[in-house]
Design a protein around this motif. Structure first.
Motif, PDB file in Angstrom:
ATOM      1  N   GLU B   1      27.213  35.559  25.457  1.00  0.00           N
ATOM      2  CA  GLU B   1      26.939  36.190  26.752  1.00  0.00           C
ATOM      3  C   GLU B   1      28.112  37.098  27.140  1.00  0.00           C
ATOM      4  OE1 GLU B   1      27.018  33.441  29.967  1.00  0.00           O
ATOM      5  OE2 GLU B   1      26.397  34.899  31.476  1.00  0.00           O
ATOM      6  N   VAL B   2      27.793  38.337  27.485  1.00  0.00           N
ATOM      7  CA  VAL B   2      28.832  39.270  27.913  1.00  0.00           C
ATOM      8  C   VAL B   2      29.354  38.865  29.280  1.00  0.00           C
ATOM      9  CG1 VAL B   2      29.295  41.649  28.600  1.00  0.00           C
ATOM     10  CG2 VAL B   2      27.862  41.186  26.586  1.00  0.00           C
ATOM     11  N   ALA B  23      39.016  41.237  32.322  1.00  0.00           N
ATOM     12  CA  ALA B  23      38.996  40.420  31.112  1.00  0.00           C
ATOM     13  C   ALA B  23      37.587  40.374  30.551  1.00  0.00           C
ATOM     14  CB  ALA B  23      39.496  39.016  31.434  1.00  0.00           C
ATOM     15  N   ALA B  24      37.452  40.728  29.285  1.00  0.00           N
ATOM     16  CA  ALA B  24      36.142  40.812  28.654  1.00  0.00           C
ATOM     17  C   ALA B  24      35.941  39.699  27.631  1.00  0.00           C
ATOM     18  CB  ALA B  24      35.978  42.171  27.975  1.00  0.00           C
ATOM     19  N   SER B  25      34.714  39.237  27.516  1.00  0.00           N
ATOM     20  CA  SER B  25      34.364  38.246  26.497  1.00  0.00           C
ATOM     21  C   SER B  25      32.885  38.359  26.170  1.00  0.00           C
ATOM     22  CB  SER B  25      34.688  36.837  26.991  1.00  0.00           C
ATOM     23  OG  SER B  25      33.945  36.525  28.153  1.00  0.00           O
ATOM     24  N   GLY B  26      32.500  37.765  25.042  1.00  0.00           N
ATOM     25  CA  GLY B  26      31.088  37.747  24.665  1.00  0.00           C
ATOM     26  C   GLY B  26      30.622  38.938  23.853  1.00  0.00           C
ATOM     27  N   PHE B  27      31.544  39.842  23.517  1.00  0.00           N
ATOM     28  CA  PHE B  27      31.202  40.976  22.662  1.00  0.00           C
ATOM     29  C   PHE B  27      32.488  41.447  21.967  1.00  0.00           C
ATOM     30  CE2 PHE B  27      32.859  44.611  25.195  1.00  0.00           C
ATOM     31  CZ  PHE B  27      33.077  43.979  26.416  1.00  0.00           C
ATOM     32  N   THR B  28      32.346  42.279  20.973  1.00  0.00           N
ATOM     33  CA  THR B  28      33.499  42.786  20.221  1.00  0.00           C
ATOM     34  C   THR B  28      34.127  43.921  21.009  1.00  0.00           C
ATOM     35  OG1 THR B  28      32.359  42.190  18.169  1.00  0.00           O
ATOM     36  CG2 THR B  28      34.301  43.602  17.991  1.00  0.00           C
ATOM     37  N   PHE B  29      35.114  43.564  21.815  1.00  0.00           N
ATOM     38  CA  PHE B  29      35.696  44.478  22.806  1.00  0.00           C
ATOM     39  C   PHE B  29      36.175  45.772  22.182  1.00  0.00           C
ATOM     40  CE2 PHE B  29      37.460  45.455  26.846  1.00  0.00           C
ATOM     41  CZ  PHE B  29      38.752  45.936  26.693  1.00  0.00           C
ATOM     42  N   ASP B  73      44.071  46.872  26.347  1.00  0.00           N
ATOM     43  CA  ASP B  73      44.823  46.120  25.344  1.00  0.00           C
ATOM     44  C   ASP B  73      43.790  45.360  24.528  1.00  0.00           C
ATOM     45  OD1 ASP B  73      46.312  44.328  23.831  1.00  0.00           O
ATOM     46  OD2 ASP B  73      47.813  44.032  25.412  1.00  0.00           O
ATOM     47  N   ASN B  74      43.453  45.887  23.374  1.00  0.00           N
ATOM     48  CA  ASN B  74      42.397  45.268  22.562  1.00  0.00           C
ATOM     49  C   ASN B  74      42.817  43.918  22.000  1.00  0.00           C
ATOM     50  OD1 ASN B  74      40.617  47.349  23.082  1.00  0.00           O
ATOM     51  ND2 ASN B  74      40.943  48.391  21.125  1.00  0.00           N
ATOM     52  N   SER B  75      44.120  43.671  21.909  1.00  0.00           N
ATOM     53  CA  SER B  75      44.569  42.362  21.430  1.00  0.00           C
ATOM     54  C   SER B  75      44.322  41.280  22.477  1.00  0.00           C
ATOM     55  CB  SER B  75      46.057  42.405  21.064  1.00  0.00           C
ATOM     56  OG  SER B  75      46.859  42.564  22.217  1.00  0.00           O
ATOM     57  N   ASP B 109      25.987  49.166  30.383  1.00  0.00           N
ATOM     58  CA  ASP B 109      24.986  48.126  30.210  1.00  0.00           C
ATOM     59  C   ASP B 109      25.370  46.763  30.764  1.00  0.00           C
ATOM     60  OD1 ASP B 109      25.433  47.933  26.561  1.00  0.00           O
ATOM     61  OD2 ASP B 109      26.852  47.737  28.222  1.00  0.00           O
ATOM     62  N   TYR B 110      26.652  46.504  30.953  1.00  0.00           N
ATOM     63  CA  TYR B 110      27.094  45.261  31.571  1.00  0.00           C
ATOM     64  C   TYR B 110      28.215  45.556  32.552  1.00  0.00           C
ATOM     65  CZ  TYR B 110      24.350  42.821  28.077  1.00  0.00           C
ATOM     66  OH  TYR B 110      23.312  42.368  27.291  1.00  0.00           O
ATOM     67  N   TRP B 111      28.194  44.847  33.702  1.00  0.00           N
ATOM     68  CA  TRP B 111      29.150  45.077  34.780  1.00  0.00           C
ATOM     69  C   TRP B 111      29.815  43.773  35.179  1.00  0.00           C
ATOM     70  CZ3 TRP B 111      28.776  49.755  38.166  1.00  0.00           C
ATOM     71  CH2 TRP B 111      27.932  50.737  37.631  1.00  0.00           C
ATOM     72  N   GLY B 112      31.072  43.874  35.638  1.00  0.00           N
ATOM     73  CA  GLY B 112      31.733  42.733  36.227  1.00  0.00           C
ATOM     74  C   GLY B 112      31.278  42.545  37.667  1.00  0.00           C
ATOM     75  N   GLN B 113      31.830  41.549  38.330  1.00  0.00           N
ATOM     76  CA  GLN B 113      31.422  41.225  39.708  1.00  0.00           C
ATOM     77  C   GLN B 113      32.164  42.060  40.741  1.00  0.00           C
ATOM     78  OE1 GLN B 113      33.780  39.591  38.179  1.00  0.00           O
ATOM     79  NE2 GLN B 113      35.336  39.258  39.752  1.00  0.00           N
ATOM     80  N   GLY B 114      33.205  42.771  40.310  1.00  0.00           N
ATOM     81  CA  GLY B 114      33.911  43.685  41.199  1.00  0.00           C
ATOM     82  C   GLY B 114      35.164  43.107  41.814  1.00  0.00           C
ATOM     83  N   ALA B 115      36.111  43.992  42.136  1.00  0.00           N
ATOM     84  CA  ALA B 115      37.348  43.629  42.822  1.00  0.00           C
ATOM     85  C   ALA B 115      37.519  44.570  44.007  1.00  0.00           C
ATOM     86  CB  ALA B 115      38.544  43.755  41.878  1.00  0.00           C
ATOM     87  N   LEU B 116      37.757  44.003  45.183  1.00  0.00           N
ATOM     88  CA  LEU B 116      37.881  44.803  46.398  1.00  0.00           C
ATOM     89  C   LEU B 116      39.300  45.325  46.557  1.00  0.00           C
ATOM     90  CD1 LEU B 116      36.751  45.903  49.082  1.00  0.00           C
ATOM     91  CD2 LEU B 116      37.328  43.683  50.111  1.00  0.00           C
ATOM     92  N   VAL B 117      39.409  46.626  46.743  1.00  0.00           N
ATOM     93  CA  VAL B 117      40.686  47.275  47.035  1.00  0.00           C
ATOM     94  C   VAL B 117      40.588  47.890  48.425  1.00  0.00           C
ATOM     95  CG1 VAL B 117      42.231  49.162  46.409  1.00  0.00           C
ATOM     96  CG2 VAL B 117      41.190  47.732  44.610  1.00  0.00           C
TER      97      VAL B 117
END
Lengths: 108, 121
Positions: B1-2, B23-29, B73-75, B109-117
């Motif tokens: 799951e992305v 921070a990304a997970s669930g796919f080959t970043f 930072d792909n690492s 195609d996929y979005w995070g939940q967002g960060a308020l600035v």
């Protein structure tokens, strides 16, 4: 920059009815590069349609997209309560990528 | 799951700086381009910046060019947005989103939940 204009701004319908949302571009947009998103309050946008007419993964078949050139349409048939939200079109034919201002689909 | 999880949002005074992370997970970043899109309170969506899969190409909206820097930072499977010389009109929820290709294709195609600035004195 390509400007996208959505109409109507607000659409009031009842569950079970069909909705037709319009997106008009200021310049020709290849059909391959027109997408539609759904956004509910407090949530991130969700991809519904890409390539003007292809449904994204997990999107029910009551959602359909059509159009070409400068005029595109999102049709939602047999509205369900969970479909009431804001809908945005977006083009990625040319940078900067641009979004329409949104159509709010509300329960009548 | 992305999954895409933003962090680093908050309140800052005009002229100040802030760095967002995603921070990304669930796919080959390292095989997908990434982007930032913002949404001012009660307003629509506004594309901010994009970066290619290996980070060699970056793209910015005119409104943030020269003030914001997108990087990755792909690492660490992490996307960043360094925001300098912030203005009141930068106040928004900032979303990170995955692109559908390794280059700046613009299909988010996929979005995070967002960060308020919030930029305010």
């Amino acid at each position: 920059e390509i400007v996208l204009t959505q109409s109507p701004g607000i659409l009031s319908l009842s569950p079970g009815e069909s909705a037709t949302l319009s997106c008009r571009a200021s310049q020709r947009v290849s059909s391959n590069y027109l997408v539609w998103f759904q956004q509910k309050p407090g949530q991130a946008p969700r991809l519904l349609i890409y390539g003007a007419s292809s449904r994204a993964t997990g999107i029910p078949d009551r959602f359909s997209g059509s159009g070409s050139g400068t005029d595109f349409t999102l049709t939602i048939s047999r509205l369900e309560p969970e479909d009431f939200a804001v809908y945005y079109c977006q083009q990625h034919n040319a940078s900067p990528y641009s979004f329409g201002q949104g159509t709010k689909l509300e329960i009548k | 799951e992305v999954q895409l999880v933003e962090s680093g949002g908050g309140s800052v005074q005009p002229g100040g700086s802030l760095r967002l992370s995603c921070a990304a997970s669930g796919f080959t970043f390292n095989t997908y381009a990434m982007t930032w899109v913002r949404q001012a309170p009660g307003k629509g969506l506004d594309w901010v910046a994009g970066i290619s899969d290996r980070g060699e190409s970056t793209y910015y909206a005119d409104s943030v060019q020269g003030r914001f820097t997108i990087s990755r930072d792909n690492s660490k499977n992490t996307l960043y947005l360094q925001m300098n010389t912030l203005r009141a009109e930068d106040t928004a929820v900032y979303y990170c989103a995955k692109d559908g290709r390794g280059y700046n294709f613009g299909l988010f195609d996929y979005w995070g939940q967002g960060a308020l600035v919030t930029v305010s004195s």
